[in-house]
Enzyme design. Structure first.
Site, PDB file in Angstrom:
ATOM      1  N   LYS A 161      -1.839  -0.502  -4.706  1.00  0.00           N
ATOM      2  CA  LYS A 161      -1.949   0.965  -4.739  1.00  0.00           C
ATOM      3  C   LYS A 161      -1.724   1.496  -6.152  1.00  0.00           C
ATOM      4  O   LYS A 161      -2.378   2.448  -6.586  1.00  0.00           O
ATOM      5  CB  LYS A 161      -0.965   1.570  -3.736  1.00  0.00           C
ATOM      6  CG  LYS A 161      -1.410   1.313  -2.290  1.00  0.00           C
ATOM      7  CD  LYS A 161      -0.351   1.650  -1.255  1.00  0.00           C
ATOM      8  CE  LYS A 161       0.681   0.548  -1.136  1.00  0.00           C
ATOM      9  NZ  LYS A 161       1.582   0.657   0.014  1.00  0.00           N
ATOM     10  N   HIS A 176       6.948   3.978 -10.449  1.00  0.00           N
ATOM     11  CA  HIS A 176       6.980   3.799  -8.998  1.00  0.00           C
ATOM     12  C   HIS A 176       8.359   3.320  -8.577  1.00  0.00           C
ATOM     13  O   HIS A 176       8.922   2.425  -9.173  1.00  0.00           O
ATOM     14  CB  HIS A 176       5.936   2.773  -8.553  1.00  0.00           C
ATOM     15  CG  HIS A 176       5.938   2.546  -7.076  1.00  0.00           C
ATOM     16  ND1 HIS A 176       5.358   3.430  -6.197  1.00  0.00           N
ATOM     17  CD2 HIS A 176       6.501   1.579  -6.321  1.00  0.00           C
ATOM     18  CE1 HIS A 176       5.538   2.997  -4.962  1.00  0.00           C
ATOM     19  NE2 HIS A 176       6.231   1.872  -5.011  1.00  0.00           N
ATOM     20  N   ASP A 195      -4.874  -2.954   2.209  1.00  0.00           N
ATOM     21  CA  ASP A 195      -3.413  -2.990   2.338  1.00  0.00           C
ATOM     22  C   ASP A 195      -2.960  -2.300   3.619  1.00  0.00           C
ATOM     23  O   ASP A 195      -2.076  -2.783   4.322  1.00  0.00           O
ATOM     24  CB  ASP A 195      -2.746  -2.341   1.116  1.00  0.00           C
ATOM     25  CG  ASP A 195      -1.258  -2.146   1.347  1.00  0.00           C
ATOM     26  OD1 ASP A 195      -0.559  -3.159   1.543  1.00  0.00           O
ATOM     27  OD2 ASP A 195      -0.796  -0.990   1.385  1.00  0.00           O
ATOM     28  N   ARG A 204       1.262  -6.880   9.486  1.00  0.00           N
ATOM     29  CA  ARG A 204       2.572  -7.409   9.068  1.00  0.00           C
ATOM     30  C   ARG A 204       3.685  -6.756   9.861  1.00  0.00           C
ATOM     31  O   ARG A 204       4.642  -7.409  10.271  1.00  0.00           O
ATOM     32  CB  ARG A 204       2.787  -7.151   7.564  1.00  0.00           C
ATOM     33  CG  ARG A 204       1.966  -8.049   6.664  1.00  0.00           C
ATOM     34  CD  ARG A 204       1.938  -7.509   5.236  1.00  0.00           C
ATOM     35  NE  ARG A 204       3.260  -7.410   4.648  1.00  0.00           N
ATOM     36  CZ  ARG A 204       3.572  -6.590   3.644  1.00  0.00           C
ATOM     37  NH1 ARG A 204       2.665  -5.803   3.101  1.00  0.00           N
ATOM     38  NH2 ARG A 204       4.802  -6.569   3.173  1.00  0.00           N
ATOM     39  N   SER A 228       1.168  -5.428  -1.944  1.00  0.00           N
ATOM     40  CA  SER A 228       0.967  -4.147  -1.272  1.00  0.00           C
ATOM     41  C   SER A 228       1.254  -2.987  -2.229  1.00  0.00           C
ATOM     42  O   SER A 228       0.439  -2.068  -2.395  1.00  0.00           O
ATOM     43  CB  SER A 228       1.893  -4.096  -0.049  1.00  0.00           C
ATOM     44  OG  SER A 228       1.941  -2.803   0.491  1.00  0.00           O
TER      45      SER A 228
HETATM   46  N1  URA Z   1       6.121  -0.610   0.361  1.00  0.00           N
HETATM   47  C1  URA Z   1       4.804  -0.885   0.377  1.00  0.00           C
HETATM   48  O1  URA Z   1       3.997  -0.072  -0.061  1.00  0.00           O
HETATM   49  N2  URA Z   1       4.390  -2.059   0.886  1.00  0.00           N
HETATM   50  C2  URA Z   1       5.246  -2.989   1.377  1.00  0.00           C
HETATM   51  O2  URA Z   1       4.803  -4.042   1.812  1.00  0.00           O
HETATM   52  C3  URA Z   1       6.605  -2.687   1.355  1.00  0.00           C
HETATM   53  C4  URA Z   1       7.016  -1.494   0.834  1.00  0.00           C
END
Ligand code: URA
Ligand code: CA
Length: 443
Positions: free
Chosen positions: A188, A83, A162, A169, A184
């Protein structure tokens, strides 16, 4: 039962929350029992007070549990994923994953299309004629068991908590909190099912974490969350001071990936892929050291096995494998190729990667909203990178453009991103550090 007020106050006063208190907040918010104003106050308290590794891990787990988990158990062996925290013109996935699979790693990747300067990896792959990014689960698994590689688009609902928290946020100036970002991203990734994850944490002008120290902190937090959840983790801290490689777009990045798999691509892109891949092979148990992994990756470029693996995947997902041999003829093209000329003599001193990304998006290479259609042929091909000499009226880049109206805005943005000075500067360092469960190793 807890009181929302008391949990907010506890975090505000810098105390560590219990697992149950965190679960109470996340679950309550998802079920809409906790209103936005209380959750916003809680997020702001986290922003200022931070979270321990354990708190961040529990937050992440709660977000994972809010949705589906991809079940990869029908795939034999150690599934490894990569990632990136997001860069500009980052072509790595298209190069890295075929190389890793050719070297004995197993890559079963479901990935979102995402919003960005260009499309995501699956959008880029869609520029290959016939290529299917949506496969039934059984075929996805069958393909991975057979050729150790599949890249498809995500259909399950991963970490919906999220999404809901991120929206809040975004509206309350609490995005750039390290535990919240780490939670976050990792929610995922954990939901996506891999056994091991290599993170490419970008730092520099085009990155989410501009400062090196913040990138290290984010990497440490994500590594800890992953390890506490039973995954093998490595993070590399890498430069996003200028775009990676030369191509920023979709079809033109596929073409760049093909060149790189032949050993004829940009050296920064090749080097990054070799290093990320070596660590993927290491955590997969395919090699015993990073150096052995790097050698294996380099060999898979030299002997063509990485390119061949890409072709196998294209064929296995109903694409035309000839497009890999003849990208110039068979991949989508923009209407025009227009050079963008240097306003003066000198040396490229800086390239604001983010602005170049926005210029590519202005040309139509990326999406603003989920429904937007990407023009797969358009993009920006850089001719000059940091450290290169340049003459007045020599091309800085070639715009692959299909729309005159979009072209002008993109060109203005692009030229503002380049700083041309009098002195030659060295090209920026690419890899700064490695973070794993043993700590930080600086390069
Ligand atoms: N990328 C994400 O998936 N979440 C965040 O909070 C910041 C960047
Ligand atoms: Ca690129």
């Amino acid at each position: 039962m807890f009181s929302v007020y008391e949990v907010i106050k506890k975090k505000r006063d810098a105390f560590e929350l219990s697992d149950d208190e965190i679960k109470f907040m996340i679950d309550g918010f998802v079920k809409e029992e906790i209103p936005d104003y209380q959750m916003a106050a809680f997020l702001m308290a986290v922003f200022f007070r931070g979270m321990s590794g354990r708190e961040a891990m529990v937050l992440t787990e709660c977000m994972v549990n809010s949705g589906d988990r991809v079940d990869l158990s029908a795939i034999k062996g150690f599934k490894v994923d990569k990632h990136s925290t997001g860069g500009v013109g980052d072509t790595t996935s298209l190069v890295l994953n075929p190389l890793v699979a050719a070297c004995g790693g197993i890559v079963a990747k479901m990935t979102g299309r995402g919003l960005g300067h260009t499309g995501g990896t699956v959008d880029k792959l869609e520029s290959i004629p016939g290529f299917k990014v949506e496969l039934p689960k059984e075929r996805f698994i069958e393909n991975v068991n057979k050729i150790h590689l599949a890249l498809i688009s995500q259909t399950q609902d991963l970490a919906p908590a999220d999404k809901k928290i991120y929206a809040l946020r975004d509206a309350t100036a609490t995005v750039d909190s390290i535990p919240l970002i780490a939670g976050s991203i990792m929610s995922k990734k954990l939901a996506a099912g891999a056994d091991g994850i290599v993170l490419d944490v970008k730092t520099g002008s085009g990155a989410f974490m501009e400062k090196y120290e913040d990138a290290i902190e984010l990497a440490k937090t994500m590594v800890e969350i992953g390890e506490l959840s039973g995954r093998k983790m490595v993070a590399l801290i890498t430069s996003m001071e200028e775009p990676l490689g030369y191509a920023i777009g979709n079809a033109i990045e596929v073409k760049e990936a093909i060149q790189t798999l032949k050993g004829e691509g940009p050296k920064d892109l090749e080097e990054l892929c070799v290093n990320l891949g070596a660590n993927m092979l290491l955590i997969s148990g395919v090699v015993a050291t990073v150096d052995e992994g790097k050698e294996k990756m380099r060999n898979a470029i030299k002997d063509g096995s990485g390119l061949n693996k890409l072709k196998q995947m294209v064929e296995a997902q109903d694409g035309n494998p000839e497009a890999i041999d003849k990208p110039n003829e068979l991949l989508p093209k923009a209407k025009e190729e227009i050079p963008v000329l240097s306003p003066k003599d000198g040396f490229v001193e800086k390239i604001n990667a983010l602005e170049v990304g926005l210029a590519a998006k202005a040309l139509g290479a990326g999406r603003e909203k989920k429904e937007d259609v990407i023009d797969l042929g358009v993009g920006i091909y850089l001719k000059k990178k940091v450290g290169d000499p340049v003459k007045k009226d020599e091309p800085l880049a070639i715009f692959h453009s299909s729309d005159k109206k979009r072209h002008e805005e993109a060109k203005k943005r692009f030229l503002a991103a380049y700083k041309i000075g009098d002195k030659k500067v060295p090209s920026p360092k690419l890899i700064f550090a490695k973070v794993d469960k043993n700590g930080v190793e600086e390069y």
